[in-house]
Design a protein around this motif. Sequence first.
Motif, PDB file in Angstrom:
ATOM      1  N   THR A   1      -5.226  -2.609  -1.735  1.00 25.76           N
ATOM      2  CA  THR A   1      -4.485  -3.775  -2.015  1.00 25.76           C
ATOM      3  C   THR A   1      -5.444  -4.651  -3.046  1.00 25.76           C
ATOM      4  O   THR A   1      -6.395  -4.502  -3.215  1.00 25.76           O
ATOM      5  CB  THR A   1      -4.226  -4.653  -0.642  1.00 25.76           C
ATOM      6  OG1 THR A   1      -5.425  -4.828   0.038  1.00 25.76           O
ATOM      7  CG2 THR A   1      -3.531  -3.730   0.019  1.00 25.76           C
ATOM      8  N   ASP A   2      -4.878  -6.222  -3.444  1.00 31.20           N
ATOM      9  CA  ASP A   2      -5.650  -6.995  -4.084  1.00 31.20           C
ATOM     10  C   ASP A   2      -7.061  -7.302  -3.276  1.00 31.20           C
ATOM     11  O   ASP A   2      -7.687  -7.801  -3.832  1.00 31.20           O
ATOM     12  CB  ASP A   2      -4.817  -7.974  -4.434  1.00 31.20           C
ATOM     13  CG  ASP A   2      -3.581  -8.087  -5.221  1.00 31.20           C
ATOM     14  OD1 ASP A   2      -3.779  -6.903  -6.042  1.00 31.20           O
ATOM     15  OD2 ASP A   2      -2.685  -8.920  -5.354  1.00 31.20           O
ATOM     16  N   ARG A   3      -6.887  -7.185  -1.960  1.00 33.41           N
ATOM     17  CA  ARG A   3      -8.112  -7.616  -1.095  1.00 33.41           C
ATOM     18  C   ARG A   3      -8.776  -6.254  -0.877  1.00 33.41           C
ATOM     19  O   ARG A   3      -9.755  -6.128  -0.011  1.00 33.41           O
ATOM     20  CB  ARG A   3      -7.508  -7.933   0.232  1.00 33.41           C
ATOM     21  CG  ARG A   3      -6.917  -9.213   0.172  1.00 33.41           C
ATOM     22  CD  ARG A   3      -6.516  -9.992   1.354  1.00 33.41           C
ATOM     23  NE  ARG A   3      -7.656 -10.269   2.065  1.00 33.41           N
ATOM     24  CZ  ARG A   3      -7.489 -10.856   3.416  1.00 33.41           C
ATOM     25  NH1 ARG A   3      -6.267 -10.908   4.200  1.00 33.41           N
ATOM     26  NH2 ARG A   3      -8.659 -10.939   4.019  1.00 33.41           N
ATOM     27  N   TYR A   4      -8.766  -5.303  -1.388  1.00 30.94           N
ATOM     28  CA  TYR A   4      -9.576  -3.890  -1.430  1.00 30.94           C
ATOM     29  C   TYR A   4      -9.219  -3.070  -0.097  1.00 30.94           C
ATOM     30  O   TYR A   4     -10.279  -2.660   0.461  1.00 30.94           O
ATOM     31  CB  TYR A   4     -11.044  -4.210  -1.536  1.00 30.94           C
ATOM     32  CG  TYR A   4     -11.293  -4.608  -3.073  1.00 30.94           C
ATOM     33  CD1 TYR A   4     -11.203  -3.430  -3.943  1.00 30.94           C
ATOM     34  CD2 TYR A   4     -11.559  -6.019  -3.239  1.00 30.94           C
ATOM     35  CE1 TYR A   4     -11.727  -3.963  -5.462  1.00 30.94           C
ATOM     36  CE2 TYR A   4     -11.690  -6.336  -4.670  1.00 30.94           C
ATOM     37  CZ  TYR A   4     -11.717  -5.388  -5.814  1.00 30.94           C
ATOM     38  OH  TYR A   4     -11.917  -5.823  -7.159  1.00 30.94           O
ATOM     39  N   GLN A   5      -8.195  -3.281   0.430  1.00 30.80           N
ATOM     40  CA  GLN A   5      -7.839  -2.699   1.868  1.00 30.80           C
ATOM     41  C   GLN A   5      -6.668  -1.611   1.376  1.00 30.80           C
ATOM     42  O   GLN A   5      -6.086  -1.620   0.415  1.00 30.80           O
ATOM     43  CB  GLN A   5      -7.192  -3.611   2.700  1.00 30.80           C
ATOM     44  CG  GLN A   5      -8.179  -4.951   3.174  1.00 30.80           C
ATOM     45  CD  GLN A   5      -7.575  -5.874   4.060  1.00 30.80           C
ATOM     46  OE1 GLN A   5      -6.257  -5.975   3.809  1.00 30.80           O
ATOM     47  NE2 GLN A   5      -8.286  -6.563   4.785  1.00 30.80           N
ATOM     48  N   THR A   6      -6.700  -0.582   2.257  1.00 30.15           N
ATOM     49  CA  THR A   6      -5.955   0.354   1.976  1.00 30.15           C
ATOM     50  C   THR A   6      -5.552   0.960   3.608  1.00 30.15           C
ATOM     51  O   THR A   6      -6.289   0.884   4.482  1.00 30.15           O
ATOM     52  CB  THR A   6      -6.470   1.778   1.297  1.00 30.15           C
ATOM     53  OG1 THR A   6      -5.390   2.586   1.158  1.00 30.15           O
ATOM     54  CG2 THR A   6      -7.664   2.506   1.933  1.00 30.15           C
ATOM     55  N   THR A   7      -4.354   1.791   3.695  1.00 29.95           N
ATOM     56  CA  THR A   7      -4.071   2.292   4.954  1.00 29.95           C
ATOM     57  C   THR A   7      -4.534   3.838   4.733  1.00 29.95           C
ATOM     58  O   THR A   7      -4.439   4.648   3.980  1.00 29.95           O
ATOM     59  CB  THR A   7      -2.408   2.341   4.998  1.00 29.95           C
ATOM     60  OG1 THR A   7      -1.757   0.970   5.106  1.00 29.95           O
ATOM     61  CG2 THR A   7      -2.008   3.041   6.352  1.00 29.95           C
ATOM     62  N   ILE A   8      -5.361   4.460   5.750  1.00 29.19           N
ATOM     63  CA  ILE A   8      -5.706   5.779   6.022  1.00 29.19           C
ATOM     64  C   ILE A   8      -4.204   6.343   6.088  1.00 29.19           C
ATOM     65  O   ILE A   8      -3.673   6.235   7.133  1.00 29.19           O
ATOM     66  CB  ILE A   8      -6.781   5.999   6.765  1.00 29.19           C
ATOM     67  CG1 ILE A   8      -7.926   4.948   6.576  1.00 29.19           C
ATOM     68  CG2 ILE A   8      -7.340   7.301   7.038  1.00 29.19           C
ATOM     69  CD1 ILE A   8      -8.955   4.737   7.578  1.00 29.19           C
ATOM     70  N   PRO A   9      -4.101   7.538   5.280  1.00 29.69           N
ATOM     71  CA  PRO A   9      -3.025   8.248   5.529  1.00 29.69           C
ATOM     72  C   PRO A   9      -2.874   8.867   6.896  1.00 29.69           C
ATOM     73  O   PRO A   9      -3.819   9.376   7.219  1.00 29.69           O
ATOM     74  CB  PRO A   9      -3.023   9.304   4.370  1.00 29.69           C
ATOM     75  CG  PRO A   9      -3.909   8.598   3.418  1.00 29.69           C
ATOM     76  CD  PRO A   9      -4.866   7.894   4.090  1.00 29.69           C
TER      77      PRO A   9
ATOM     78  N   MET B   1       0.830  -1.251  -0.019  1.00 35.70           N
ATOM     79  CA  MET B   1       0.099  -0.092  -0.023  1.00 35.70           C
ATOM     80  C   MET B   1       0.995   1.166   0.122  1.00 35.70           C
ATOM     81  O   MET B   1       1.760   1.456   0.805  1.00 35.70           O
ATOM     82  CB  MET B   1      -0.807   0.239   1.232  1.00 35.70           C
ATOM     83  CG  MET B   1      -1.984  -0.737   1.279  1.00 35.70           C
ATOM     84  SD  MET B   1      -2.941  -0.976   2.837  1.00 35.70           S
ATOM     85  CE  MET B   1      -2.118  -2.191   3.740  1.00 35.70           C
ATOM     86  N   THR B   2       0.623   2.029  -0.841  1.00 37.82           N
ATOM     87  CA  THR B   2       1.260   3.374  -0.743  1.00 37.82           C
ATOM     88  C   THR B   2       0.416   4.714  -0.646  1.00 37.82           C
ATOM     89  O   THR B   2      -0.781   4.457  -1.025  1.00 37.82           O
ATOM     90  CB  THR B   2       1.842   3.319  -2.222  1.00 37.82           C
ATOM     91  OG1 THR B   2       1.087   3.538  -3.224  1.00 37.82           O
ATOM     92  CG2 THR B   2       3.108   2.380  -2.458  1.00 37.82           C
ATOM     93  N   THR B   3       1.037   5.546  -0.294  1.00 35.35           N
ATOM     94  CA  THR B   3       0.332   6.964  -0.195  1.00 35.35           C
ATOM     95  C   THR B   3       1.017   8.132  -0.483  1.00 35.35           C
ATOM     96  O   THR B   3       2.331   8.186  -0.256  1.00 35.35           O
ATOM     97  CB  THR B   3       0.136   7.204   1.584  1.00 35.35           C
ATOM     98  OG1 THR B   3      -0.392   5.936   2.168  1.00 35.35           O
ATOM     99  CG2 THR B   3      -0.638   8.161   1.879  1.00 35.35           C
ATOM    100  N   ASN B   4       0.436   8.815  -1.322  1.00 32.93           N
ATOM    101  CA  ASN B   4       0.970  10.079  -1.868  1.00 32.93           C
ATOM    102  C   ASN B   4       0.267  11.346  -1.600  1.00 32.93           C
ATOM    103  O   ASN B   4      -1.260  11.093  -1.644  1.00 32.93           O
ATOM    104  CB  ASN B   4       1.245   9.708  -3.326  1.00 32.93           C
ATOM    105  CG  ASN B   4       1.914   8.666  -3.486  1.00 32.93           C
ATOM    106  OD1 ASN B   4       3.195   8.517  -3.087  1.00 32.93           O
ATOM    107  ND2 ASN B   4       1.606   7.715  -4.530  1.00 32.93           N
ATOM    108  N   GLN B   5       0.807  12.504  -1.559  1.00 27.95           N
ATOM    109  CA  GLN B   5       0.092  13.637  -1.569  1.00 27.95           C
ATOM    110  C   GLN B   5       0.419  14.366  -2.868  1.00 27.95           C
ATOM    111  O   GLN B   5       1.583  14.526  -3.285  1.00 27.95           O
ATOM    112  CB  GLN B   5       0.448  14.512  -0.327  1.00 27.95           C
ATOM    113  CG  GLN B   5      -0.055  15.786  -0.257  1.00 27.95           C
ATOM    114  CD  GLN B   5      -0.409  16.368   1.058  1.00 27.95           C
ATOM    115  OE1 GLN B   5       0.255  15.888   2.095  1.00 27.95           O
ATOM    116  NE2 GLN B   5      -1.218  17.573   1.137  1.00 27.95           N
TER     117      GLN B   5
END
Length: 110
Positions: free
Chosen positions: A15-23, A1-5
Amino acid sequence: MTTNQNASGITSTLTDRYQTTIPEAVRHHLGLHKRDQLQYTIDETGQVTLHKTDVSEQDPALRPFLALLERDLTDHPERLESLDGLRTELPSLTHGAEFDLNAALGPDDE
């Protein structure tokens, strides 16, 4: 998981499981902590809004219960009692179990 501004805001990757990290900036802005619940709202234009779910929204009985407590405490402040007595009863209630209240929480305890 990547986060960009970028110029259009903060982005994160699914992700492949439709998950993300909340920035981090979003977590901080919303005051999020582990195990908080989130609510997604889709308006008539298709815009999606994310916000932290209020604890009282999670349990329909909680808001009326808290209102009852508030009224009772306001109407009858003489009923408030100190918890100092509990301090002397605590050892008998825990049957000699020892707790280190200054110990750091484990990852599952936060």
